[in-house]
Enzyme design. Structure first.
Site, PDB file in Angstrom:
ATOM      1  N   LYS A 156      47.872  57.235  49.169  1.00 23.98           N
ATOM      2  CA  LYS A 156      48.474  57.336  50.498  1.00 23.98           C
ATOM      3  C   LYS A 156      49.928  56.869  50.502  1.00 23.98           C
ATOM      4  O   LYS A 156      50.807  57.532  51.055  1.00 23.98           O
ATOM      5  CB  LYS A 156      47.668  56.508  51.515  1.00 23.98           C
ATOM      6  CG  LYS A 156      46.209  56.875  51.626  1.00 23.98           C
ATOM      7  CD  LYS A 156      45.529  56.154  52.774  1.00 23.98           C
ATOM      8  CE  LYS A 156      45.582  54.633  52.674  1.00 23.98           C
ATOM      9  NZ  LYS A 156      44.899  54.111  51.467  1.00 23.98           N
ATOM     10  N   ARG A 178      41.846  51.053  60.946  1.00 22.62           N
ATOM     11  CA  ARG A 178      40.828  50.870  59.913  1.00 22.62           C
ATOM     12  C   ARG A 178      39.417  51.023  60.479  1.00 22.62           C
ATOM     13  O   ARG A 178      38.452  51.119  59.720  1.00 22.62           O
ATOM     14  CB  ARG A 178      40.961  49.491  59.264  1.00 22.62           C
ATOM     15  CG  ARG A 178      42.220  49.305  58.426  1.00 22.62           C
ATOM     16  CD  ARG A 178      42.269  47.929  57.800  1.00 22.62           C
ATOM     17  NE  ARG A 178      43.492  47.675  57.060  1.00 22.62           N
ATOM     18  CZ  ARG A 178      43.673  47.970  55.775  1.00 22.62           C
ATOM     19  NH1 ARG A 178      42.677  48.519  55.095  1.00 22.62           N
ATOM     20  NH2 ARG A 178      44.807  47.715  55.172  1.00 22.62           N
ATOM     21  N   ARG A 203      47.959  50.291  38.147  1.00 15.63           N
ATOM     22  CA  ARG A 203      49.159  50.583  38.942  1.00 15.63           C
ATOM     23  C   ARG A 203      50.070  49.357  39.100  1.00 15.63           C
ATOM     24  O   ARG A 203      49.630  48.217  39.047  1.00 15.63           O
ATOM     25  CB  ARG A 203      48.772  51.137  40.318  1.00 15.63           C
ATOM     26  CG  ARG A 203      48.080  50.175  41.246  1.00 15.63           C
ATOM     27  CD  ARG A 203      47.692  50.879  42.537  1.00 15.63           C
ATOM     28  NE  ARG A 203      47.129  49.936  43.507  1.00 15.63           N
ATOM     29  CZ  ARG A 203      46.709  50.273  44.722  1.00 15.63           C
ATOM     30  NH1 ARG A 203      46.793  51.533  45.099  1.00 15.63           N
ATOM     31  NH2 ARG A 203      46.220  49.368  45.540  1.00 15.63           N
ATOM     32  N   ARG A 255      49.561  43.943  42.087  1.00 16.90           N
ATOM     33  CA  ARG A 255      48.735  43.204  43.034  1.00 16.90           C
ATOM     34  C   ARG A 255      47.665  42.422  42.288  1.00 16.90           C
ATOM     35  O   ARG A 255      47.059  42.929  41.334  1.00 16.90           O
ATOM     36  CB  ARG A 255      48.069  44.173  44.023  1.00 16.90           C
ATOM     37  CG  ARG A 255      49.005  44.708  45.066  1.00 16.90           C
ATOM     38  CD  ARG A 255      48.334  45.670  46.009  1.00 16.90           C
ATOM     39  NE  ARG A 255      47.078  45.166  46.569  1.00 16.90           N
ATOM     40  CZ  ARG A 255      46.561  45.588  47.720  1.00 16.90           C
ATOM     41  NH1 ARG A 255      47.182  46.516  48.431  1.00 16.90           N
ATOM     42  NH2 ARG A 255      45.424  45.109  48.152  1.00 16.90           N
ATOM     43  N   ARG A 264      36.572  46.422  47.647  1.00 17.36           N
ATOM     44  CA  ARG A 264      37.406  47.082  48.649  1.00 17.36           C
ATOM     45  C   ARG A 264      36.876  48.469  48.986  1.00 17.36           C
ATOM     46  O   ARG A 264      36.951  48.917  50.138  1.00 17.36           O
ATOM     47  CB  ARG A 264      38.844  47.149  48.145  1.00 17.36           C
ATOM     48  CG  ARG A 264      39.533  45.781  48.170  1.00 17.36           C
ATOM     49  CD  ARG A 264      40.655  45.671  47.171  1.00 17.36           C
ATOM     50  NE  ARG A 264      41.764  46.572  47.438  1.00 17.36           N
ATOM     51  CZ  ARG A 264      42.723  46.831  46.549  1.00 17.36           C
ATOM     52  NH1 ARG A 264      42.695  46.261  45.356  1.00 17.36           N
ATOM     53  NH2 ARG A 264      43.697  47.650  46.865  1.00 17.36           N
TER      54      ARG A 264
END
Length: 221
Positions: free
Chosen positions: A13, A88, A127, A161, A172
């Site tokens: 996203k 959300r 990532r 992260r 998650r």
């Protein structure tokens, strides 16, 4: 054009939102960035948000919607925006719709980033991003063209992260399925949901998103 991006963490996203900022001059509105900017503003709302965050509590839906209302009223959002990270839940979506209706507008499209969970875990685990501009990269799928140098701004500092590991990603994903996936039928009922294959190559996903936006623009005309 007013858009919402829906998809689990790591579905691309943010990458596609950055692309649309450049190709269509749509402003990416990340809830995390908005919270930090609101606190930094020193406004009454910013002071309220700061107090809540420092206490370790969650910012309420009402405050989040008020913050978004304030942000989209700024001049740079006049050409449209992409909400990334909000809503959300269905309750948040309903609150957002109510606020937009009061401004005599509405969400034009909700883009679903459909993924394969097993592949997604691999994607997230590798990532990293530019510490300066936030451009996203990956150990396997998207390295900077010049090693150690951001393609966009030329910075040489990168970050990862702490929760970008397989165990955290699984947790998650479970939270996404429970809380956020119900948004899909919500926006499907409204006739604004567009589904894309987010497991394709980045450029192919971008082409799908652009095609979806062309269809949305045609429908609005």
């Amino acid at each position: 054009m007013k858009l919402i991006f829906i998809g689990p963490p790591g579905s691309g996203k943010g990458t596609q939102a950055k692309h649309l900022e450049r190709s269509r001059e749509l402003i990416q509105l990340s809830t995390g960035d908005m919270l930090r900017a609101t606190v930094a503003s020193g406004s009454e709302l910013g002071q309220q948000v700061k107090t809540i965050m420092e206490s370790g509590e969650l910012v309420s839906d009402d405050i989040m919607v008020s913050m978004i209302a304030s942000r989209i009223a700024e001049p740079d959002c006049s050409g449209g925006f992409i909400l990334d990270g909000f809503p959300r839940t269905v309750a948040q979506a309903a609150a957002l719709d109510k606020m937009l209706a009061q401004q005599h507008t509405q969400i034009d499209g909700a883009i679903q980033f459909a993924v394969d969970p097993a592949v997604l875990i691999k994607r997230i685990s590798g990532r990293f991003s530019c510490s300066n501009c936030g451009e996203g990269y990956h150990d396997e799928f998207k390295q900077p063209k010049q090693p150690g140098v951001c393609d966009i701004c030329g910075a040489t500092e990168f970050k990862r992260r702490a929760d970008d590991n397989s165990d955290a990603v699984k947790t998650r994903l479970q939270a996404y399925e429970k809380q956020t996936a119900p948004l899909l039928p919500y926006y499907q009922y409204k006739g604004v949901l567009c589904k894309i294959d987010a497991m394709a190559e980045i450029d192919a996903v971008a082409a799908q998103v652009e095609k979806a936006l062309d269809a949305i623009a045609t429908q609005k005309a």
